[in-house]
Motif scaffolding. Structure first.
Motif, PDB file in Angstrom:
ATOM      1  N   LEU A  46    -182.696 -64.735 -18.732  1.00 40.49           N
ATOM      2  CA  LEU A  46    -183.617 -65.683 -17.987  1.00 40.49           C
ATOM      3  C   LEU A  46    -183.005 -66.366 -16.768  1.00 40.49           C
ATOM      4  O   LEU A  46    -183.387 -66.252 -15.673  1.00 40.49           O
ATOM      5  CB  LEU A  46    -184.371 -66.901 -18.825  1.00 40.49           C
ATOM      6  N   VAL A  47    -181.871 -66.824 -17.157  1.00 42.55           N
ATOM      7  CA  VAL A  47    -181.043 -67.546 -16.002  1.00 42.55           C
ATOM      8  C   VAL A  47    -180.666 -66.423 -14.945  1.00 42.55           C
ATOM      9  O   VAL A  47    -180.824 -66.669 -13.773  1.00 42.55           O
ATOM     10  CB  VAL A  47    -179.845 -68.348 -16.442  1.00 42.55           C
ATOM     11  N   ALA A  48    -179.973 -65.504 -15.406  1.00 41.82           N
ATOM     12  CA  ALA A  48    -179.899 -64.277 -14.514  1.00 41.82           C
ATOM     13  C   ALA A  48    -180.968 -63.838 -13.595  1.00 41.82           C
ATOM     14  O   ALA A  48    -180.858 -63.747 -12.482  1.00 41.82           O
ATOM     15  CB  ALA A  48    -179.347 -63.341 -15.084  1.00 41.82           C
ATOM     16  N   THR A  49    -182.197 -63.616 -14.429  1.00 42.84           N
ATOM     17  CA  THR A  49    -183.419 -62.997 -13.677  1.00 42.84           C
ATOM     18  C   THR A  49    -183.799 -64.170 -12.564  1.00 42.84           C
ATOM     19  O   THR A  49    -184.037 -63.513 -11.458  1.00 42.84           O
ATOM     20  CB  THR A  49    -184.605 -62.889 -14.525  1.00 42.84           C
ATOM     21  N   LEU A  50    -183.987 -65.203 -12.925  1.00 44.71           N
ATOM     22  CA  LEU A  50    -184.361 -66.557 -11.952  1.00 44.71           C
ATOM     23  C   LEU A  50    -183.447 -66.342 -11.174  1.00 44.71           C
ATOM     24  O   LEU A  50    -183.607 -66.658  -9.489  1.00 44.71           O
ATOM     25  CB  LEU A  50    -184.464 -67.701 -12.608  1.00 44.71           C
ATOM     26  N   ALA A  53    -175.743 -62.089  -6.540  1.00 43.66           N
ATOM     27  CA  ALA A  53    -175.000 -61.992  -7.519  1.00 43.66           C
ATOM     28  C   ALA A  53    -173.802 -63.334  -7.604  1.00 43.66           C
ATOM     29  O   ALA A  53    -173.175 -63.340  -6.861  1.00 43.66           O
ATOM     30  CB  ALA A  53    -174.011 -60.668  -7.491  1.00 43.66           C
ATOM     31  N   THR A  54    -173.694 -63.871  -8.700  1.00 41.05           N
ATOM     32  CA  THR A  54    -172.747 -64.874  -8.734  1.00 41.05           C
ATOM     33  C   THR A  54    -171.502 -64.035  -8.829  1.00 41.05           C
ATOM     34  O   THR A  54    -171.429 -63.161  -9.658  1.00 41.05           O
ATOM     35  CB  THR A  54    -172.971 -65.502 -10.294  1.00 41.05           C
ATOM     36  N   SER A  55    -170.481 -64.771  -8.551  1.00 40.68           N
ATOM     37  CA  SER A  55    -169.116 -64.123  -8.828  1.00 40.68           C
ATOM     38  C   SER A  55    -168.397 -64.755 -10.325  1.00 40.68           C
ATOM     39  O   SER A  55    -168.207 -65.615 -10.394  1.00 40.68           O
ATOM     40  CB  SER A  55    -168.101 -64.653  -7.766  1.00 40.68           C
ATOM     41  N   VAL A  56    -168.378 -63.541 -11.102  1.00 37.50           N
ATOM     42  CA  VAL A  56    -168.084 -63.974 -12.332  1.00 37.50           C
ATOM     43  C   VAL A  56    -166.691 -64.297 -12.164  1.00 37.50           C
ATOM     44  O   VAL A  56    -166.170 -65.216 -12.860  1.00 37.50           O
ATOM     45  CB  VAL A  56    -167.994 -62.545 -13.112  1.00 37.50           C
ATOM     46  N   GLY A  57    -165.702 -64.039 -11.517  1.00 39.45           N
ATOM     47  CA  GLY A  57    -164.298 -64.298 -11.419  1.00 39.45           C
ATOM     48  C   GLY A  57    -164.214 -65.777 -10.966  1.00 39.45           C
ATOM     49  O   GLY A  57    -163.645 -66.234 -11.752  1.00 39.45           O
ATOM     50  N   ILE A  58    -164.809 -66.130 -10.148  1.00 37.85           N
ATOM     51  CA  ILE A  58    -164.910 -67.359  -9.393  1.00 37.85           C
ATOM     52  C   ILE A  58    -165.350 -68.287 -10.560  1.00 37.85           C
ATOM     53  O   ILE A  58    -164.856 -69.447 -11.106  1.00 37.85           O
ATOM     54  CB  ILE A  58    -165.486 -67.574  -8.017  1.00 37.85           C
ATOM     55  N   ASP A  88    -176.462 -60.945 -13.960  1.00 38.67           N
ATOM     56  CA  ASP A  88    -176.828 -60.844 -12.803  1.00 38.67           C
ATOM     57  C   ASP A  88    -175.981 -59.934 -11.762  1.00 38.67           C
ATOM     58  O   ASP A  88    -176.429 -59.442 -10.880  1.00 38.67           O
ATOM     59  CB  ASP A  88    -177.181 -62.203 -12.271  1.00 38.67           C
ATOM     60  N   ASP A  89    -174.717 -59.642 -12.266  1.00 36.18           N
ATOM     61  CA  ASP A  89    -173.653 -58.836 -11.740  1.00 36.18           C
ATOM     62  C   ASP A  89    -174.444 -57.391 -11.641  1.00 36.18           C
ATOM     63  O   ASP A  89    -174.616 -56.644 -10.627  1.00 36.18           O
ATOM     64  CB  ASP A  89    -172.395 -58.805 -12.371  1.00 36.18           C
TER      65      ASP A  89
END
Lengths: 456, 456
Positions: B138-142, B176-181, B207-208
């Motif tokens: 849900l967090v990713a979708t929003l 897309a949120t940066s997973v790395g950061i 979300d990536d």
């Protein structure tokens, strides 16, 4: 080698055009690009590069495992894998023909060979080179001159119509012992620290440098001749002077600079900062070597020589990083070094061996390479040292021979390629055979010595 | 993204011509080549590549150290170093302008970003992704929908004359949120294992993938429109289907295959053999992803997801190799990942900021990016979980946003670039600002939470 750096720069569009072009062809996944954007500067099709890397890495591993399982060095398996991949065209399979000329794979191979020579340089250090002394110098000198002269005669017998300088070039490809292979064989036999081992390693380091100077001289003369310029001894002196100047400056200034750079870096902090400084030294000296007219690998080797592993370990120890630079470089070498050797194999044209002359030439060249290095035994001054073992240890030729052949393939004299397909293929076979023949011979000789000393 | 693989293959000369060309332009030190051999396929001038690498590595380290010393992530320093290097032309120094379009640096950057995503994939595994469950989804979708819609509105206000699809593309760069950061900030704060940390990480992973599907859909629609084809929902379904099919197949078949490959490799033996298998998976899945129309990085990420670190450690332990694959990849990442980020900075055209409109656009876009991700807090189902912390943790955009912008720069619709210089520069600034703003905000919020729980 009289190399003019900026000859092949791409013509630069006006600055106003640069950014749009850069953006239109921007690095990244390089996909989803319309065909219209293709082909501009900076644009790369990653598909053949990715496919090539997968094939090369798999081939390298299978080849290496196969050869190691029969007690032979991995590099032979990598060359063989490349020969197989590169000659599938003979079976009618032409899908991989592009690999031979792929720019991306070429660049990765070139960076790979830099890492190999950097790593070889790291294995030895300046003090160790000085300590091995006169014996190593004599062994190296004899081991450069004799194979070169023999190579000259073999080449002039087989190709009497060629320009004499091409014969000298063929001789030059026989000069340099492969430090990597020699060192690895000695380590496998746990003989690195024996008297013979130290002389061989020292001589291999010196004849590497000598071989590179020989290459610079011969290639320089050929380029002068090809331009129609007269053979000028001053040119040779200048080339020799330039390379020696670079080496001395790299070693003296490089040592001073590297110590300061690593100390500074350890204060700067950040994950992998010491590795970054090492990479900067490797690429930086490779760049300066190329600017001085030497091959970039000379610079990479000098960079390895200059770095002080003891200092790096001490500085790293403070941050709990106890591995040597050699160990830290291992993953990069695992990735990139096989790309060079497999690509060298890919570029071997098996069709050239259909001519019995070529095959015969390869075998005689190999013989000259093996016999030529036996002159090395005359250079051993120490008593109680097995001269034959030293001569056998100097036999393996490796990356440097291939590099010489590759450079020769790009030189022309009087409109004729200095190293043509046949000679290139013969040199690759010579490298393979000298590498193949050394481990069993060295094992035989050193085990016999062990037996003798056990009997005493 | 409707990508046609073989469109940009070089025309192949007849087979008889290939080897001579390959030899004449052979990889290796690529020096001493006469000018006549330059420019053929496979020929590369190593001088600008070496100089570029030295500059990029030094710039990356100095930039990273500077930003880390003020408590900011290293990636910002690398971008800034690139911006400085790439805009020296503004000071009249044009010697480095070629770096923007150097093919060699481009290739190394592209391989670098593969390693980054491979490494991010390794950090998470399939089970962990499944376990984070509904909240993450849900967090990713929003967090994908809201910034995309906000981005669309911002872009259409600023550029009312542009095609509507270009506005959607700008929106897509915000998804897309940066997973790395994110992961790195959480690790710095030792919050990776908190409830908020796990939700953020899971959502960032999802979300990536979502962002990449969004990119495939939007880019596919744009390419169809540019060819004058009608907007066909079937095309979209096909693109979505293809990417999902690739991901599912990669995860299911990839998991099965990787376990067998690593077991086989551990029997095969040889130094670094496990690393080679990992590289083959990374490049192999990147290749297959590209063939399926996805970006190669999707494949590299899937490859990381698929590899089983536990198995690799167990198999490695038998040979005394106890490091994780992540640790073994570290040196390659240290070498190549900064090349990508510095090159991204190099390609930022500061001249574009001379227009106040562009600067204003960048700031409003950043605001949309930050506010858009705050919708994420509505997706948190768990009680006793700080919703604001989750929203703040989702803010940083990184490599994926830059990659989207880069792909958009290569797309055209109705003869107009989808991402022009101004938008590209604005996206880079947005990435920098969202990355810059997150660590202090997250530190503030999580320390306040710590304070509260200490009072309880």
């Amino acid at each position: 080698m009289g190399y003019e750096a900026p000859t092949m720069r791409r013509p630069i569009a006006s600055n106003a055009l640069l950014l749009p072009m850069a953006l239109a062809t921007v690095a990244v996944p390089a996909l989803a690009r319309p065909a219209s954007a293709a082909g501009g500067p900076g644009s790369v099709d990653m598909l053949p590069i990715l496919a090539g890397l997968v094939l090369i890495l798999i081939g390298a591993r299978l080849g290496a495992a196969l050869f190691e399982s029969i007690g032979q060095p991995a590099v032979l398996g990598e060359l063989l894998a490349g020969i197989v991949i590169g000659n599938l065209g003979l079976l009618g399979l032409h899908a991989l023909d592009e690999l031979r000329t792929d720019v991306g794979i070429s660049i990765l191979a070139q960076i790979g060979v830099l890492f190999l020579l950097f790593s070889v340089g790291l294995e030895s250090d300046v003090k160790r080179m000085m300590a091995v002394g006169l014996s190593s110098l004599l062994v190296a000198t004899l081991g450069v001159i004799t194979p070169m002269v023999l190579g000259f005669f073999v080449s002039s017998r087989f190709f009497p119509g060629h320009h004499p300088m091409t014969h000298w070039f063929v001789g030059a490809t026989l000069t340099a012992t492969s430090v990597g292979i020699t060192a690895r064989v000695l380590a496998d036999l746990r003989r690195t620290d024996s008297k013979e081992g130290r002389i061989i390693l020292g001589a291999a380091v010196i004849d590497d440098v000598m071989g590179l100077i020989v290459l610079a001289v011969v290639a320089g003369i050929i380029e002068a001749a090809d331009r129609g310029a007269a053979f000028a001894p001053v040119t040779v002196l200048w080339i020799v002077g330039k390379s020696l100047l670079f080496l001395v400056a790299a070693v003296v200034a490089g040592q001073w600079l590297s110590r300061r750079a690593f100390r500074l870096a350890s204060r700067l902090g950040g994950q992998g900062v010491m590795l970054s400084v090492a990479l900067v030294f490797c690429f930086g000296l490779a760049y300066l070597a190329a600017l001085s007219g030497l091959a970039p690998i000379v610079g990479a080797f000098a960079a390895g020589l200059v770095l002080d592993e003891v200092q790096i370990r001490q500085l790293g120890g403070r941050n709990g990083e106890t591995r040597s630079m050699q160990e830290r470089l291992q993953p990069i070498a695992t990735f990139l070094v096989p790309v060079f050797f497999v690509l060298m194999g890919i570029r071997v044209d098996l069709a050239a061996f259909a001519q019995p002359d070529v095959l015969l030439f390869a075998l005689v060249l190999t013989l000259a390479a093996v016999i030529g290095k036996q002159a090395c035994s005359l250079g051993v001054l120490e008593k109680g040292c097995d001269r034959l073992a030293v001569g056998l240890g100097m036999i393996p030729r490796g990356e440097v021979g291939l590099i010489f052949a590759a450079i020769g393939a790009g030189l022309t004299i009087a409109g004729e390629r200095v190293v043509d397909n046949a000679v290139f293929s013969a040199v690759v076979i010579m490298v393979a055979l000298t590498t193949l023949v050394t481990p069993p011979l060295l094992v035989w000789r050193l085990r016999r010595l062990d037996g003798r000393s056990a009997m005493k």
